[in-house]
Write an enzyme that holds these catalytic residues in place. Sequence first.
Site, PDB file in Angstrom:
ATOM      1  N   ALA A  53       9.461  -2.750   2.336  1.00 57.61           N
ATOM      2  CA  ALA A  53       9.023  -4.142   2.496  1.00 57.61           C
ATOM      3  C   ALA A  53       9.217  -4.620   3.929  1.00 57.61           C
ATOM      4  O   ALA A  53      10.155  -4.223   4.620  1.00 57.61           O
ATOM      5  CB  ALA A  53       9.790  -5.051   1.548  1.00 57.61           C
ATOM      6  N   ASP A  59      13.539 -11.549  -1.918  1.00 62.31           N
ATOM      7  CA  ASP A  59      12.796 -11.870  -0.700  1.00 62.31           C
ATOM      8  C   ASP A  59      13.670 -11.511   0.494  1.00 62.31           C
ATOM      9  O   ASP A  59      14.862 -11.844   0.518  1.00 62.31           O
ATOM     10  CB  ASP A  59      12.457 -13.368  -0.694  1.00 62.31           C
ATOM     11  CG  ASP A  59      11.470 -13.742   0.397  1.00 62.31           C
ATOM     12  OD1 ASP A  59      11.658 -13.315   1.546  1.00 62.31           O
ATOM     13  OD2 ASP A  59      10.520 -14.483   0.091  1.00 62.31           O
ATOM     14  N   LEU A  60      13.106 -10.855   1.482  1.00 68.52           N
ATOM     15  CA  LEU A  60      13.885 -10.427   2.646  1.00 68.52           C
ATOM     16  C   LEU A  60      14.447 -11.592   3.452  1.00 68.52           C
ATOM     17  O   LEU A  60      15.357 -11.411   4.255  1.00 68.52           O
ATOM     18  CB  LEU A  60      13.022  -9.556   3.567  1.00 68.52           C
ATOM     19  CG  LEU A  60      12.683  -8.165   3.037  1.00 68.52           C
ATOM     20  CD1 LEU A  60      11.660  -7.494   3.935  1.00 68.52           C
ATOM     21  CD2 LEU A  60      13.939  -7.310   2.928  1.00 68.52           C
ATOM     22  N   PRO A 114       5.349   6.013  10.345  1.00 71.32           N
ATOM     23  CA  PRO A 114       3.948   6.394  10.206  1.00 71.32           C
ATOM     24  C   PRO A 114       3.080   5.887  11.356  1.00 71.32           C
ATOM     25  O   PRO A 114       3.351   4.837  11.953  1.00 71.32           O
ATOM     26  CB  PRO A 114       3.515   5.709   8.898  1.00 71.32           C
ATOM     27  CG  PRO A 114       4.762   5.190   8.265  1.00 71.32           C
ATOM     28  CD  PRO A 114       5.732   4.977   9.385  1.00 71.32           C
ATOM     29  N   VAL A 115       2.025   6.638  11.624  1.00 64.21           N
ATOM     30  CA  VAL A 115       0.962   6.184  12.531  1.00 64.21           C
ATOM     31  C   VAL A 115      -0.040   5.392  11.676  1.00 64.21           C
ATOM     32  O   VAL A 115       0.349   4.789  10.676  1.00 64.21           O
ATOM     33  CB  VAL A 115       0.327   7.393  13.239  1.00 64.21           C
ATOM     34  CG1 VAL A 115       1.316   8.009  14.225  1.00 64.21           C
ATOM     35  CG2 VAL A 115      -0.148   8.463  12.244  1.00 64.21           C
ATOM     36  N   LYS A 169       9.334  -4.152  14.976  1.00 62.70           N
ATOM     37  CA  LYS A 169       9.594  -2.857  14.354  1.00 62.70           C
ATOM     38  C   LYS A 169      10.665  -2.078  15.120  1.00 62.70           C
ATOM     39  O   LYS A 169      11.539  -1.435  14.538  1.00 62.70           O
ATOM     40  CB  LYS A 169       8.293  -2.042  14.288  1.00 62.70           C
ATOM     41  CG  LYS A 169       7.333  -2.504  13.215  1.00 62.70           C
ATOM     42  CD  LYS A 169       7.921  -2.297  11.825  1.00 62.70           C
ATOM     43  CE  LYS A 169       6.956  -2.620  10.716  1.00 62.70           C
ATOM     44  NZ  LYS A 169       7.568  -2.483   9.384  1.00 62.70           N
ATOM     45  N   VAL A 216      -2.160   4.454   8.810  1.00 62.69           N
ATOM     46  CA  VAL A 216      -2.100   4.988   7.445  1.00 62.69           C
ATOM     47  C   VAL A 216      -3.435   4.790   6.728  1.00 62.69           C
ATOM     48  O   VAL A 216      -3.895   3.666   6.535  1.00 62.69           O
ATOM     49  CB  VAL A 216      -0.960   4.337   6.630  1.00 62.69           C
ATOM     50  CG1 VAL A 216      -0.867   4.972   5.247  1.00 62.69           C
ATOM     51  CG2 VAL A 216       0.374   4.481   7.368  1.00 62.69           C
ATOM     52  N   PHE A 275       0.823  -1.219   0.000  1.00 68.73           N
ATOM     53  CA  PHE A 275       0.000   0.000   0.000  1.00 68.73           C
ATOM     54  C   PHE A 275       0.858   1.271   0.000  1.00 68.73           C
ATOM     55  O   PHE A 275       0.686   2.160  -0.846  1.00 68.73           O
ATOM     56  CB  PHE A 275      -0.918  -0.045   1.227  1.00 68.73           C
ATOM     57  CG  PHE A 275      -1.803   1.154   1.422  1.00 68.73           C
ATOM     58  CD1 PHE A 275      -2.643   1.593   0.414  1.00 68.73           C
ATOM     59  CD2 PHE A 275      -1.822   1.824   2.639  1.00 68.73           C
ATOM     60  CE1 PHE A 275      -3.483   2.696   0.603  1.00 68.73           C
ATOM     61  CE2 PHE A 275      -2.651   2.916   2.846  1.00 68.73           C
ATOM     62  CZ  PHE A 275      -3.482   3.355   1.823  1.00 68.73           C
ATOM     63  N   ILE A 276       1.798   1.364   0.929  1.00 66.25           N
ATOM     64  CA  ILE A 276       2.664   2.548   1.003  1.00 66.25           C
ATOM     65  C   ILE A 276       3.634   2.571  -0.165  1.00 66.25           C
ATOM     66  O   ILE A 276       3.847   3.611  -0.799  1.00 66.25           O
ATOM     67  CB  ILE A 276       3.421   2.590   2.347  1.00 66.25           C
ATOM     68  CG1 ILE A 276       2.447   2.789   3.512  1.00 66.25           C
ATOM     69  CG2 ILE A 276       4.476   3.695   2.347  1.00 66.25           C
ATOM     70  CD1 ILE A 276       3.089   2.707   4.892  1.00 66.25           C
TER      71      ILE A 276
END
Length: 349
Positions: free
Chosen positions: A88, A67-68, A190-191, A165, A193, A17-18
């Site tokens: 990501a 891929d992470l 971000p808070v 996070k 979103v 989305f972001i």
Amino acid sequence: MPENNNPLVLVTGGSGFIAVHIILKLLEQGFRVRTTLRTMGRQEEVKGMLRSGGITRFDDLSFIQADLSSDLHWDEAVKGAEYVIHVASPTPNKAYKDENEMIQPARDGVLRVLRAARDAGVKRVVLTSAFGAIGVGHKNHKGPYTEEDWSNTDAANVHAYQKSKTIAEKAAWAFVRQEGNGLELSTVNPVGVMGPILGNDYSHSNSSVRQMLEGKLKSVPKIYSDYVDVRDVADLHLLAMLRPEANGERFIASSSENLSMLDVAAILRKQLGEDAKNAPTGELPNLVVRAIAIFNPQLRMVASLLGQDMSTSNRKAKQLLGWSPRSAEEAIAATGKSMVKIMKEQKKP
């Protein structure tokens, strides 16, 4: 058509989305963009979302599979890039048994991208962190959180997602400080979103709006959050990427308006009228939410936020970078209107 010699930006997780809104802004401003996908079959989906946002040409957009959770292809992904915007996040296991199932992939993924960026001579990485790395685990906190604050991961009842996070962002700052060899870093936190939804990949905050519109939430928990429009989150990422004074800094992305979930429902009814007739009008007692959360893992993070002051200050981003976010009402209304459109499309035979 002349070749575009503008800087190349790697955006990780291009279907998110972001990330899609960041790619949209970059292409609009003439940057070349390379974006990673875990599954290359999602290329057309990403292009479809960008078309919804007004992009008609894709000459300056390319895709690469990465891929992470793996070292594969990251050297190739960052090759030639002047900037990396790392949006990501590893897919969380919602039914995790051990919190390290969420924490370790998040930390390892960030470090994997930073190492590749450093080795490729990237100028700056902008990391999409979260409010969860700032304002969690502080009992009886009063007043808005700022970029000086860090979540207390040792506190009781801190959810593994927010721990992941916090630990991932701290690991990023430590890496740049100790092993970065001049690599620059900025973070955007971000808070909740909101904002225009361009496809079927959207945020947790957007999902709660859908549940409200569908009447699945008859009453809502007593949680007060700040909100931000995804278009402003994208703008802040670009400012954090380009402005010299953003190097080494964190930035909270927030409209700095603290709203309850009931306030969000009221905005939907005001802005959408009949389309929001099912939006909730009541709140659940905290005891009820905590009791349900014992048996419902998806409510545990919600229960951990009850009674918390989660207000934030956006002063730093506004003063240092000249950032100017939309109101929370505009962001929430944009989510609601685009969600109604999606829901109607999905009902078509």
